[in-house]
Design a protein around this motif. Structure first.
Motif, PDB file in Angstrom:
ATOM      1  N   GLY A  29       1.062  -0.703  -0.322  1.00  0.00           N
ATOM      2  CA  GLY A  29       0.546   0.386   0.077  1.00  0.00           C
ATOM      3  C   GLY A  29       0.913   1.125  -0.532  1.00  0.00           C
ATOM      4  O   GLY A  29       0.268   2.179   0.574  1.00  0.00           O
ATOM      5  N   VAL A  30       2.101   1.488  -0.062  1.00  0.00           N
ATOM      6  CA  VAL A  30       2.946   2.705  -0.504  1.00  0.00           C
ATOM      7  C   VAL A  30       2.057   3.286  -1.938  1.00  0.00           C
ATOM      8  O   VAL A  30       2.381   2.971  -2.876  1.00  0.00           O
ATOM      9  N   GLU A  43       6.067   6.570 -12.176  1.00  0.00           N
ATOM     10  CA  GLU A  43       7.648   6.512 -12.465  1.00  0.00           C
ATOM     11  C   GLU A  43       8.264   5.861 -11.474  1.00  0.00           C
ATOM     12  O   GLU A  43       9.212   5.107 -11.319  1.00  0.00           O
ATOM     13  N   GLU A  44       7.533   5.945 -10.009  1.00  0.00           N
ATOM     14  CA  GLU A  44       8.584   5.909  -8.921  1.00  0.00           C
ATOM     15  C   GLU A  44       8.419   4.390  -8.870  1.00  0.00           C
ATOM     16  O   GLU A  44       9.251   3.498  -8.308  1.00  0.00           O
ATOM     17  N   ALA A  45       7.199   3.416  -8.935  1.00  0.00           N
ATOM     18  CA  ALA A  45       6.544   2.119  -9.190  1.00  0.00           C
ATOM     19  C   ALA A  45       7.353   1.564 -10.238  1.00  0.00           C
ATOM     20  O   ALA A  45       8.047   0.557 -10.247  1.00  0.00           O
ATOM     21  N   LEU A  46       7.444   2.360 -11.558  1.00  0.00           N
ATOM     22  CA  LEU A  46       8.666   1.571 -12.342  1.00  0.00           C
ATOM     23  C   LEU A  46       9.568   1.016 -11.905  1.00  0.00           C
ATOM     24  O   LEU A  46      10.938   0.937 -11.941  1.00  0.00           O
ATOM     25  N   THR A  47      10.899   2.278 -11.272  1.00  0.00           N
ATOM     26  CA  THR A  47      11.807   2.496 -10.940  1.00  0.00           C
ATOM     27  C   THR A  47      12.027   2.080  -9.396  1.00  0.00           C
ATOM     28  O   THR A  47      12.998   0.554  -9.634  1.00  0.00           O
ATOM     29  N   GLU A  48      11.405   1.377  -8.435  1.00  0.00           N
ATOM     30  CA  GLU A  48      11.727   0.628  -8.272  1.00  0.00           C
ATOM     31  C   GLU A  48      11.757  -0.666  -8.523  1.00  0.00           C
ATOM     32  O   GLU A  48      11.834  -1.756  -8.204  1.00  0.00           O
ATOM     33  N   ALA A  49      10.343  -1.192  -9.338  1.00  0.00           N
ATOM     34  CA  ALA A  49      10.006  -2.533  -9.493  1.00  0.00           C
ATOM     35  C   ALA A  49      11.074  -2.719 -10.679  1.00  0.00           C
ATOM     36  O   ALA A  49      11.931  -4.174 -10.937  1.00  0.00           O
ATOM     37  N   ASP A  91       0.465  -3.545  -5.538  1.00  0.00           N
ATOM     38  CA  ASP A  91       0.570  -1.798  -5.135  1.00  0.00           C
ATOM     39  C   ASP A  91      -0.284  -1.074  -6.667  1.00  0.00           C
ATOM     40  O   ASP A  91      -1.433  -0.001  -6.849  1.00  0.00           O
ATOM     41  N   ALA A  92       1.020  -0.751  -7.641  1.00  0.00           N
ATOM     42  CA  ALA A  92       0.215   0.379  -8.260  1.00  0.00           C
ATOM     43  C   ALA A  92      -0.993  -0.611  -9.374  1.00  0.00           C
ATOM     44  O   ALA A  92      -1.441   0.095  -9.937  1.00  0.00           O
ATOM     45  N   TRP A  93      -0.692  -1.230  -9.446  1.00  0.00           N
ATOM     46  CA  TRP A  93      -1.805  -2.098  -9.902  1.00  0.00           C
ATOM     47  C   TRP A  93      -3.598  -1.940  -9.320  1.00  0.00           C
ATOM     48  O   TRP A  93      -4.420  -1.186  -9.820  1.00  0.00           O
ATOM     49  N   LYS A  94      -3.674  -1.594  -8.027  1.00  0.00           N
ATOM     50  CA  LYS A  94      -4.458  -1.359  -7.423  1.00  0.00           C
ATOM     51  C   LYS A  94      -4.663  -0.193  -7.099  1.00  0.00           C
ATOM     52  O   LYS A  94      -6.542   0.356  -6.645  1.00  0.00           O
ATOM     53  N   ALA A  95      -3.909   0.944  -7.546  1.00  0.00           N
ATOM     54  CA  ALA A  95      -4.249   2.174  -7.539  1.00  0.00           C
ATOM     55  C   ALA A  95      -4.294   2.558  -8.361  1.00  0.00           C
ATOM     56  O   ALA A  95      -5.179   3.840  -8.334  1.00  0.00           O
ATOM     57  N   ALA A  96      -3.983   2.084  -9.686  1.00  0.00           N
ATOM     58  CA  ALA A  96      -4.320   2.784 -11.272  1.00  0.00           C
ATOM     59  C   ALA A  96      -5.462   3.052 -11.482  1.00  0.00           C
ATOM     60  O   ALA A  96      -6.719   2.895 -11.170  1.00  0.00           O
ATOM     61  N   PRO A  97      -5.497   4.518 -11.990  1.00  0.00           N
ATOM     62  CA  PRO A  97      -6.954   4.397 -12.570  1.00  0.00           C
ATOM     63  C   PRO A  97      -7.508   3.583 -14.073  1.00  0.00           C
ATOM     64  O   PRO A  97      -6.424   2.704 -14.150  1.00  0.00           O
TER      65      PRO A  97
END
Length: 148
Positions: free
Chosen positions: A40-41, A46-52, A70-76
Motif C-alpha cells: 500500500g505504499v 514513475e516511482e513504481a516503475l523505478t522501484e520495480a 500496489d500500482a495496479w490496485k491504485a491505477a486509474p
C-alpha cells in the motif's frame, strides 16, 4: 466459535508473517528471511516503475511484483490492465527463478496479453513492445521502460 491461528494484519485480514526467501518462498518461523516490500505504499507510476526495475535488477522479481501490484490496485481504470500485466510478468519471472517453467510460461503469456492493448500508446514510457517480445523470447531481466 473456533479461533484462527492464522497471521492477521491490523484489519483482521489474513497475512502470512513467515519469513520469506529472496524469491518469496515461505521459510520456517525463526529463520532469517528477506524483508518483504511494504504493501500500500503510494507511488507515482514513475516511482513504481523505478522501484520495480531496481528489484528486478537485484534478482528479486517477487518483490518487484509486490510493487507493481500496489500500482495496479491504485491505477486509474484505463491503466489497470497495464499494471496487472506488468505484475504478472514479474510473477512469471518468479516462477522461472523457482524452476517452475510451466507456471512461468503461463504468467509471461498472460502478462504479455494484458499489456498488449497498450502497444500503440504506452503510458509512462513503458516499453510494451519490448516486454511483449521479451515475454515471448524467455530472456532474462527485462527493461520496463525504454530508459537504460
Amino acid at each position: 466459535m473456533p479461533t484462527s491461528s492464522r497471521d492477521r494484519d491490523e484489519q483482521g485480514r489474513a497475512r502470512n508473517a513467515r519469513p520469506r526467501d529472496g524469491l518469496g518462498r515461505p521459510l520456517p518461523y525463526g529463520l532469517p528471511g528477506v524483508e518483504r516490500q511494504p504493501e500500500g505504499v503510494p507511488r507515482t507510476p514513475e516511482e513504481a516503475l523505478t522501484e520495480a526495475q531496481r528489484l528486478l535488477d537485484l534478482g528479486r522479481p517477487f518483490h518487484a511484483h509486490e510493487v507493481l501490484e500496489d500500482a495496479w490496485k491504485a491505477a486509474p481504470e484505463a491503466e489497470r490492465e497495464l499494471w496487472r500485466g506488468l505484475a504478472q510478468l514479474a510473477v512469471g519471472m518468479t516462477h522461472a527463478a523457482r524452476g517452475n517453467q510451466a507456471g512461468a510460461a503461463a504468467l509471461l503469456s498472460r502478462g504479455a496479453r494484458n499489456i498488449s492493448p497498450y502497444l500503440d500508446d504506452p503510458p509512462h514510457g513503458v516499453d510494451v513492445a519490448g516486454l511483449v517480445a521479451w515475454a515471448a523470447s524467455g530472456a532474462s531481466v527485462p527493461r520496463l521502460t525504454g530508459d537504460s
